[in-house]
Design a protein around this motif. Structure first.
Motif, short mmCIF file in Angstrom:
data_model
loop_
_atom_site.label_atom_id
_atom_site.label_comp_id
_atom_site.label_asym_id
_atom_site.label_seq_id
_atom_site.Cartn_x
_atom_site.Cartn_y
_atom_site.Cartn_z
N GLU A 107 -1.94 0.87 -0.67
CA GLU A 107 -2.90 -0.20 -1.45
C GLU A 107 -2.72 -1.77 -0.81
O GLU A 107 -3.80 -2.36 -0.86
CB GLU A 107 -2.32 -0.29 -2.77
CG GLU A 107 -3.26 -1.00 -3.65
CD GLU A 107 -2.58 -1.02 -5.32
OE1 GLU A 107 -1.70 0.00 -5.54
OE2 GLU A 107 -2.94 -1.73 -6.12
N ILE A 108 -1.68 -2.01 -0.19
CA ILE A 108 -1.26 -3.09 0.08
C ILE A 108 -2.36 -3.49 1.35
O ILE A 108 -2.26 -4.55 1.69
CB ILE A 108 0.09 -3.43 0.27
CG1 ILE A 108 0.45 -4.82 0.62
CG2 ILE A 108 0.63 -2.64 2.01
CD1 ILE A 108 1.87 -5.08 0.31
N ASP A 109 -2.75 -2.46 1.99
CA ASP A 109 -3.65 -2.70 3.29
C ASP A 109 -4.96 -3.12 2.92
O ASP A 109 -5.70 -3.38 3.80
CB ASP A 109 -3.67 -1.27 4.08
CG ASP A 109 -2.35 -0.74 4.50
OD1 ASP A 109 -1.19 -1.59 4.90
OD2 ASP A 109 -2.34 0.47 4.88
N LEU A 110 -5.31 -2.91 1.69
CA LEU A 110 -6.87 -3.17 1.09
C LEU A 110 -7.41 -4.53 1.44
O LEU A 110 -6.25 -5.38 1.08
CB LEU A 110 -6.85 -2.68 -0.23
CG LEU A 110 -6.91 -1.15 -0.45
CD1 LEU A 110 -6.88 -0.87 -2.06
CD2 LEU A 110 -7.97 -0.36 -0.02
N PRO A 111 -8.23 -4.92 2.13
CA PRO A 111 -8.66 -6.18 2.38
C PRO A 111 -9.21 -6.84 0.98
O PRO A 111 -9.54 -6.35 0.23
CB PRO A 111 -9.95 -5.97 3.31
CG PRO A 111 -10.42 -4.72 3.10
CD PRO A 111 -9.27 -3.68 2.54
N LYS A 112 -9.39 -8.28 1.24
CA LYS A 112 -10.03 -9.18 0.36
C LYS A 112 -11.53 -8.95 0.53
O LYS A 112 -12.03 -9.00 1.51
CB LYS A 112 -9.45 -10.46 0.38
CG LYS A 112 -10.14 -11.54 -0.48
CD LYS A 112 -9.45 -12.76 -0.74
CE LYS A 112 -10.31 -13.76 -1.28
NZ LYS A 112 -11.09 -13.40 -2.40
N ILE A 113 -12.30 -8.77 -0.57
CA ILE A 113 -13.65 -8.73 -0.38
C ILE A 113 -14.23 -9.77 -1.39
O ILE A 113 -14.11 -9.64 -2.46
CB ILE A 113 -14.13 -7.19 -0.83
CG1 ILE A 113 -13.40 -6.12 0.04
CG2 ILE A 113 -15.78 -7.27 -0.94
CD1 ILE A 113 -13.79 -4.53 -0.39
N ASN A 114 -15.29 -10.30 -0.92
CA ASN A 114 -15.96 -11.58 -1.53
C ASN A 114 -17.39 -11.17 -2.01
O ASN A 114 -17.86 -10.03 -1.49
CB ASN A 114 -16.43 -12.71 -0.58
CG ASN A 114 -15.03 -13.53 -0.10
OD1 ASN A 114 -13.97 -13.46 -0.95
ND2 ASN A 114 -14.82 -13.47 1.32
N ASP A 115 -17.83 -11.53 -3.17
CA ASP A 115 -18.90 -11.14 -3.84
C ASP A 115 -20.25 -11.13 -2.62
O ASP A 115 -21.03 -10.44 -2.90
CB ASP A 115 -19.18 -12.08 -5.16
CG ASP A 115 -18.41 -11.37 -5.97
OD1 ASP A 115 -17.51 -10.53 -6.12
OD2 ASP A 115 -18.55 -12.18 -7.13
#
Ligand SMILES: NC(=O)C1=CN([C@@H]2O[C@H](COP(=O)(O)OP(=O)(O)OC[C@H]3O[C@@H](n4cnc5c(N)ncnc54)[C@H](OP(=O)(O)O)[C@@H]3O)[C@@H](O)[C@H]2O)[C@H](O)CC1
Ligand code: K
Length: 498
Positions: A107-115
């Motif tokens: 889970e910690i690897d998941l990137p930030k995704i913007n709208d």
């Protein structure tokens, strides 16, 4: 166009590789190029693209798409979920051709995704063999939680092409699915819609003659199949030869159903219409639809008796299900073996008194919406099951049935299903079904084979609805608009067919 299973698509894939011939890696490249072209038509503005790849060929497509988009100047981020060493050959080949990528494990690897980002789903395609679990499930749930534009490669990860997802299963929810070559059955079913979004097909050059030889009893209707069904009107035709229709419809407070039905029939080329009406409806009909003749159905507020007739019979809109109407329907069924059109309360009568089903002439046309269909056949487990029930019902009784909805499923008496591509959600309105019944009745009266009358009628009804939506510039359509736009729908079809 045939709808094929995942196994058949894989076989078409292998056949093409061997006989074109083309290497599987080049076929993947061709598919990815087609994807990128379409992707750039849908998303014109350059935004960060985040591609989530599995380690099979769907992931291989994802890597190739990423490389091609980067070449065109897009800002691409590649993420891989799975063990790259266990990847397919073409996945590995594309991994070597890729630049930077990140492997996600937890889970910690998941990137930030913007709208404003675009997410492309290349985790699993037609090779899905079991529900998503573990980290794959977490990734898909994480992605579904974002508002950004989402696009699936071929088919959403977690969605099966030709079987239902288990109740607690998870699948990616795309806004668009850009799918390869042939439609998948799931694309036509309401349960699956959240996992499909808008979809289109990309021609990746799979061998057409191989595809044609595949056995399938599921099809998507196309204009080229439908336009040859139009009845030809001879120069010296007479109204009695142009199709005679008896519409048995209406009861107190529901005469509008008979009116819409008759209007639609006249716009669909019928020569002559008799409407069998209860006494309360006679004056209403004479005033509102002067082209039709009205026959006394004896009862004051509902029909108690149908005349014996050689005309094609359309029965049901607004009819009611009073005992005397049911008795009259039973008598009518005993007097004819000519295929008829049964809609609305005609269907409800058959559900109330199932013994009548065996009196209905073979090859008759039934036009239920899902509620009416459920009353006829009982509950279904899911939309796939509903389709099997439709096929079984048609084969058992030798009927032609349209199960109405988005992509109406039109099934013949041997169990072939043709999904209809025309129409829009504006057609889900009171009276729309009466109009459809009128169109089909008119076509059947003009000597079309019942299944042809049904396929053409459903297509035309949708085309008229599409014309109405376009011309009125509104997503909301009134049933009368469908009738008014029928000529435009017809001419647009004929013109496009030339
Ligand atoms: N149709 C065409 O002509 C072309 C298709 N292309 C693309 O290829 C995919 C299909 O690729 P495939 O490698 O067959 O399958 P996937 O990528 O979908 O899946 C890969 C493997 O993953 C395993 N699997 C299945 N389900 C799960 C799961 N729930 N969890 C974990 N792993 C799973 C499965 O292997 P198993 O042995 O474990 O069952 C799959 O094999 C197609 O959709 C297109 O995108 C070509 O690129 C172009 C031609
Ligand atoms: K996918």
């Amino acid at each position: 166009m045939k709808v094929l299973t995942s196994e058949q698509i894989r076989a078409a894939d292998q056949y093409t590789i061997k006989h074109e011939p083309i290497s599987s890696l080049d076929l993947m490249e061709r598919a990815s190029e087609k994807f990128v072209l379409k992707f750039m038509q849908i998303n014109r503005e350059n935004r960060p693209v985040r591609i989530f790849c599995g380690v099979g060929n769907n992931g291989g497509d994802g890597l190739a798409i990423g490389r091609l988009l980067k070449d065109k100047g897009w800002d691409v981020y590649l993420y891989i979920v799975g063990n790259t060493r266990k990847g397919s050959e073409d996945f590995k080949a594309n991994l070597e051709r890729s630049g930077l990528y990140a492997v996600l494990n937890k889970e910690i690897d998941l990137p930030k995704i913007n709208d404003s980002d675009i997410v492309i789903d290349g985790l699993f395609g037609s090779g899905l063999s079991r529900p998503l679990d573990g980290f794959y499930r977490e990734v898909v749930e994480f992605l579904n939680g974002h508002q950004c534009t989402k696009v699936s490669i071929d088919i959403a990860s977690g969605l099966y092409a030709n079987q239902a997802m288990p109740g607690d299963a998870v699948a990616f929810k795309p806004d668009f699915t850009l799918s390869f070559q042939v439609p998948k059955l799931a694309f036509f079913l309401p349960d699956c819609h959240p996992y499909v979004g808008e979809w289109c097909l990309l021609d990746i050059g799979l061998n057409q003659s191989f595809i044609q030889k595949q056995e399938s009893n599921i099809f998507q209707s196309e204009l080229k199949d439908i336009s040859p069904l139009f009845p030809v009107r001879e120069k010296f035709i007479h109204k009695n030869k142009a199709g005679r229709l008896m519409i048995a419809a209406g009861s107190k407070g529901k005469m509008g159903a008979a009116i819409l039905c008759a209007r639609a029939a006249f716009k669909s080329g019928v020569g002559l219409v008799n409407i069998c009406s209860p006494k309360c409806g006679v004056d209403i009909l004479q005033v509102t639809i002067p082209e039709a003749m009205v026959v006394d159905g004896k009862g004051a507020n509902e029909i108690h008796s149908f005349p014996k007739t050689e005309d094609t019979i359309l029965i049901g809109p607004g009819l009611g299900t009073k005992p005397k109407t049911i008795d009259a329907f039973e008598k009518l069924l005993k007097t004819t073996d000519k295929p008829m059109v049964i809609d609305a309360d005609g269907l409800n009568i058959l559900s109330k008194k199932k013994s009548l089903l065996k009196l209905v002439p073979k090859e008759s046309i039934l036009t239920p919406h899902p509620g009416e269909f459920k009353r006829l056949v009982g509950e279904w487990k899911n939309d796939f099951d509903r389709l099997y029930k439709l096929q079984n019902f048609c084969v058992k009784h030798e009927f032609n049935v349209v199960l109405k909805g988005a992509y109406s499923a039109v099934c013949n008496s041997t169990g072939d299903v043709h999904f209809n591509p025309t129409g829009n959600s504006g057609l889900a309105t009171a009276g729309s079904g009466d109009v459809l019944a009128g169109i089909i009745g008119a076509l059947l009266s003009q000597s079309l084979k019942p299944f042809d009358a049904l396929r053409l009628g459903v297509y035309l009804h949708g085309a008229a609805g599409d014309e109405a939506g376009r011309s009125l510039e509104s997503p909301w359509i009134q049933a009368s608009d469908i009738v008014n736009f029928l000529p435009k729908g017809i001419s647009s079809l004929l013109n496009r067919a030339i």
